[in-house]
Design a protein around this motif. Sequence first.
Motif, PDB file in Angstrom:
ATOM      1  N   GLU A 129       1.672  10.829  -1.951  1.00  0.00           N
ATOM      2  CA  GLU A 129       1.922   9.414  -1.669  1.00  0.00           C
ATOM      3  C   GLU A 129       0.968   8.891  -0.592  1.00  0.00           C
ATOM      4  N   GLU A 130       0.660   9.723   0.405  1.00  0.00           N
ATOM      5  CA  GLU A 130      -0.255   9.296   1.466  1.00  0.00           C
ATOM      6  C   GLU A 130      -1.663   9.105   0.923  1.00  0.00           C
ATOM      7  N   LEU A 156      -1.168   8.816  -9.063  1.00  0.00           N
ATOM      8  CA  LEU A 156      -0.422  10.045  -8.764  1.00  0.00           C
ATOM      9  C   LEU A 156      -0.722  11.185  -9.737  1.00  0.00           C
ATOM     10  N   PRO A 157      -0.800  10.952 -11.045  1.00  0.00           N
ATOM     11  CA  PRO A 157      -1.156  12.066 -11.937  1.00  0.00           C
ATOM     12  C   PRO A 157      -2.550  12.627 -11.655  1.00  0.00           C
ATOM     13  N   ILE A 158      -3.503  11.763 -11.289  1.00  0.00           N
ATOM     14  CA  ILE A 158      -4.861  12.224 -10.989  1.00  0.00           C
ATOM     15  C   ILE A 158      -4.858  13.056  -9.705  1.00  0.00           C
ATOM     16  N   ILE A 159      -4.118  12.612  -8.700  1.00  0.00           N
ATOM     17  CA  ILE A 159      -4.035  13.352  -7.435  1.00  0.00           C
ATOM     18  C   ILE A 159      -3.443  14.732  -7.678  1.00  0.00           C
ATOM     19  N   ARG A 160      -2.363  14.801  -8.453  1.00  0.00           N
ATOM     20  CA  ARG A 160      -1.732  16.096  -8.731  1.00  0.00           C
ATOM     21  C   ARG A 160      -2.686  17.024  -9.475  1.00  0.00           C
ATOM     22  N   GLU A 161      -3.457  16.475 -10.380  1.00  0.00           N
ATOM     23  CA  GLU A 161      -4.409  17.280 -11.145  1.00  0.00           C
ATOM     24  C   GLU A 161      -5.500  17.845 -10.246  1.00  0.00           C
ATOM     25  N   ARG A 162      -5.935  17.072  -9.256  1.00  0.00           N
ATOM     26  CA  ARG A 162      -7.065  17.499  -8.422  1.00  0.00           C
ATOM     27  C   ARG A 162      -6.652  18.377  -7.249  1.00  0.00           C
ATOM     28  N   ARG A 163      -5.352  18.538  -7.044  1.00  0.00           N
ATOM     29  CA  ARG A 163      -4.890  19.421  -5.967  1.00  0.00           C
ATOM     30  C   ARG A 163      -5.476  20.827  -6.104  1.00  0.00           C
ATOM     31  N   LEU A 201     -14.662  12.361  -3.345  1.00  0.00           N
ATOM     32  CA  LEU A 201     -13.834  12.074  -2.171  1.00  0.00           C
ATOM     33  C   LEU A 201     -12.365  12.380  -2.428  1.00  0.00           C
ATOM     34  N   LEU A 202     -11.856  12.029  -3.595  1.00  0.00           N
ATOM     35  CA  LEU A 202     -10.444  12.247  -3.883  1.00  0.00           C
ATOM     36  C   LEU A 202     -10.111  13.738  -3.893  1.00  0.00           C
ATOM     37  N   SER A 203     -10.933  14.546  -4.540  1.00  0.00           N
ATOM     38  CA  SER A 203     -10.684  15.998  -4.582  1.00  0.00           C
ATOM     39  C   SER A 203     -10.743  16.594  -3.188  1.00  0.00           C
ATOM     40  N   ARG A 204     -11.679  16.143  -2.395  1.00  0.00           N
ATOM     41  CA  ARG A 204     -11.822  16.685  -1.039  1.00  0.00           C
ATOM     42  C   ARG A 204     -10.654  16.266  -0.147  1.00  0.00           C
ATOM     43  N   LEU A 205     -10.162  15.037  -0.333  1.00  0.00           N
ATOM     44  CA  LEU A 205      -8.975  14.609   0.402  1.00  0.00           C
ATOM     45  C   LEU A 205      -7.760  15.454   0.012  1.00  0.00           C
ATOM     46  N   CYS A 206      -7.666  15.811  -1.254  1.00  0.00           N
ATOM     47  CA  CYS A 206      -6.536  16.619  -1.719  1.00  0.00           C
ATOM     48  C   CYS A 206      -6.548  18.009  -1.087  1.00  0.00           C
ATOM     49  N   ARG A 207      -7.734  18.525  -0.778  1.00  0.00           N
ATOM     50  CA  ARG A 207      -7.846  19.871  -0.210  1.00  0.00           C
ATOM     51  C   ARG A 207      -7.882  19.884   1.314  1.00  0.00           C
ATOM     52  N   ALA A 208      -8.154  18.751   1.935  1.00  0.00           N
ATOM     53  CA  ALA A 208      -8.386  18.715   3.381  1.00  0.00           C
ATOM     54  C   ALA A 208      -7.136  19.111   4.157  1.00  0.00           C
ATOM     55  N   GLU A 209      -7.358  19.850   5.260  1.00  0.00           N
ATOM     56  CA  GLU A 209      -6.264  20.284   6.131  1.00  0.00           C
ATOM     57  C   GLU A 209      -6.661  20.112   7.583  1.00  0.00           C
ATOM     58  N   HIS A 239       0.800  -1.220   0.000  1.00  0.00           N
ATOM     59  CA  HIS A 239       0.000   0.000   0.000  1.00  0.00           C
ATOM     60  C   HIS A 239       0.835   1.274   0.000  1.00  0.00           C
ATOM     61  N   GLY A 240       2.045   1.222   0.559  1.00  0.00           N
ATOM     62  CA  GLY A 240       2.729   2.434   0.959  1.00  0.00           C
ATOM     63  C   GLY A 240       2.369   2.734   2.405  1.00  0.00           C
ATOM     64  N   ARG A 241       2.781   3.897   2.898  1.00  0.00           N
ATOM     65  CA  ARG A 241       2.524   4.243   4.305  1.00  0.00           C
ATOM     66  C   ARG A 241       1.104   4.763   4.466  1.00  0.00           C
ATOM     67  N   THR A 242       0.316   4.081   5.311  1.00  0.00           N
ATOM     68  CA  THR A 242      -1.078   4.446   5.525  1.00  0.00           C
ATOM     69  C   THR A 242      -1.321   4.799   6.991  1.00  0.00           C
ATOM     70  N   ILE A 243      -2.541   5.205   7.272  1.00  0.00           N
ATOM     71  CA  ILE A 243      -2.927   5.562   8.641  1.00  0.00           C
ATOM     72  C   ILE A 243      -2.754   4.379   9.596  1.00  0.00           C
ATOM     73  N   LEU A 244      -2.811   3.151   9.082  1.00  0.00           N
ATOM     74  CA  LEU A 244      -2.687   1.980   9.944  1.00  0.00           C
ATOM     75  C   LEU A 244      -1.291   1.840  10.535  1.00  0.00           C
ATOM     76  N   GLN A 245      -0.277   2.404   9.853  1.00  0.00           N
ATOM     77  CA  GLN A 245       1.087   2.317  10.371  1.00  0.00           C
ATOM     78  C   GLN A 245       1.404   3.439  11.356  1.00  0.00           C
ATOM     79  N   MET A 246       0.511   4.411  11.463  1.00  0.00           N
ATOM     80  CA  MET A 246       0.827   5.620  12.222  1.00  0.00           C
ATOM     81  C   MET A 246       0.410   5.486  13.680  1.00  0.00           C
ATOM     82  N   GLU A 247       1.123   6.180  14.530  1.00  0.00           N
ATOM     83  CA  GLU A 247       0.816   6.225  15.958  1.00  0.00           C
ATOM     84  C   GLU A 247       0.867   7.678  16.428  1.00  0.00           C
TER      85      GLU A 247
END
Length: 420
Positions: free
Chosen positions: A234-235, A203-210, A217-225, A74-82
């Motif tokens: 990558e996250e 990754l190209p789609i994520i960069r485009e939606r930034r 959901l993807l666009s909103r995740l890209c903007r969320a702070e 998957h890469g680094r996800t919320i499941l690996q975080m503490e």
Amino acid sequence: MSQPTVVPSAPDILSPEFVADPYPFHRVLRDHHPATYHEATQSWLISRYADVAHAFRDPAFSSRNYDWQLEPIHGRTILQMEGKEHATHRSLLNPFFRGKGLEAFLPVITQNAAQLIGSTVERAAGDLIDGIAGRGRADLVADFTTWFPINVMVDMLGLPKSDHERFHRWYHSIMAHLNNLAGDPAITAQADQTREELRDYMLPIIRERRGGDGEDLLSRLCRAEVDGEQMTDEEIKAFVSLLLVAGGETTDKAIASMVRNLLDNPDQMAEVRADRSLVDAVIAETLRFTGPVHMIMRQTEAEVRIEDTTLPAGATCILMLAAANRDERHFANPDVFDIHRPDLDVAKAFSGAANHVQFILGRHFCVGSLLAREEMTVALNLVLDRLPNLRYQPGFTPQEAGLYTRSVPSLLVEFDIPAA
């Protein structure tokens, strides 16, 4: 003179006998080997409800094992975080899977379910023309459950419907990797290819939606702070990969098991048909009785004592969720499916206060639990509404399959064709 009690040996969870029917072996583990070392996986098996529930809340057990178990795929996800990192990322994700954030996506869930069930009915009508007298037939897994959650996820992310099949293939590859406790190199190689394909796609789609203002959901995740912090490209890609499993495979299997449980208990199915307020109880009892995730790993950060067994620091542990959810020390008659079960708290079954362990407990409680509940609710209501007099095809007996995740790989049913 009384004979000494013979203690059965601990089962091998990779044996064909265990994979064929793990439930009797779960009882052996709970009764005689509540914490035992499994040589083939180099892991400690923990099987009693109290011990599993405690492990989810005890900081002596961490998710550090995900660094080698999940990060390669998957890469680094919320499941690996503490700690703070985990809290920040959970704050970023919670609005999309709770309350009004989830409500915004309910039409997508309903539309996907209706479309797939409708297609099943249409195919069944075609079969009727071909000579099946007055009845429709379907494999509810192949025709419905294996596609429904993936289609929902792809649509929620605002990705093209033409990519449904691509994501379906990717998520089966990821799940094969996670179930590959025996280490088949061909499965690992396929998972490596899936990781690269998904990364190159997303990754190209994520960069485009930034810089966009889309409401998917993807666009909103890209903007969320949260506190000025955003998720990196990558996250977000890693979270999408995780969604394929958390939002796809598990819900797929849960819906199939839910329908199977009601088919096996026609009196309870009749009750639910007549009283849809029982749907939550059906879902909660399915999660306890035949939850899709049978085991999940954790790692000890310090020595842990379970009864007379000491687990060393740094040990990999397999928490046996399915065994814990059928622990007679916690549930009466645990091997019986009962939507009226008095010892299962339905009101709390989809929250961190649940008294089953399918959604995990504590700080890593499943962020998508309410989405899974909504998908299962929509699916069950549509199956009951659109497939009248649902029953197994003659001669068909459902057989579960799977180790890490488990359900019925096919569900051959027949049903009356609704009048035009």
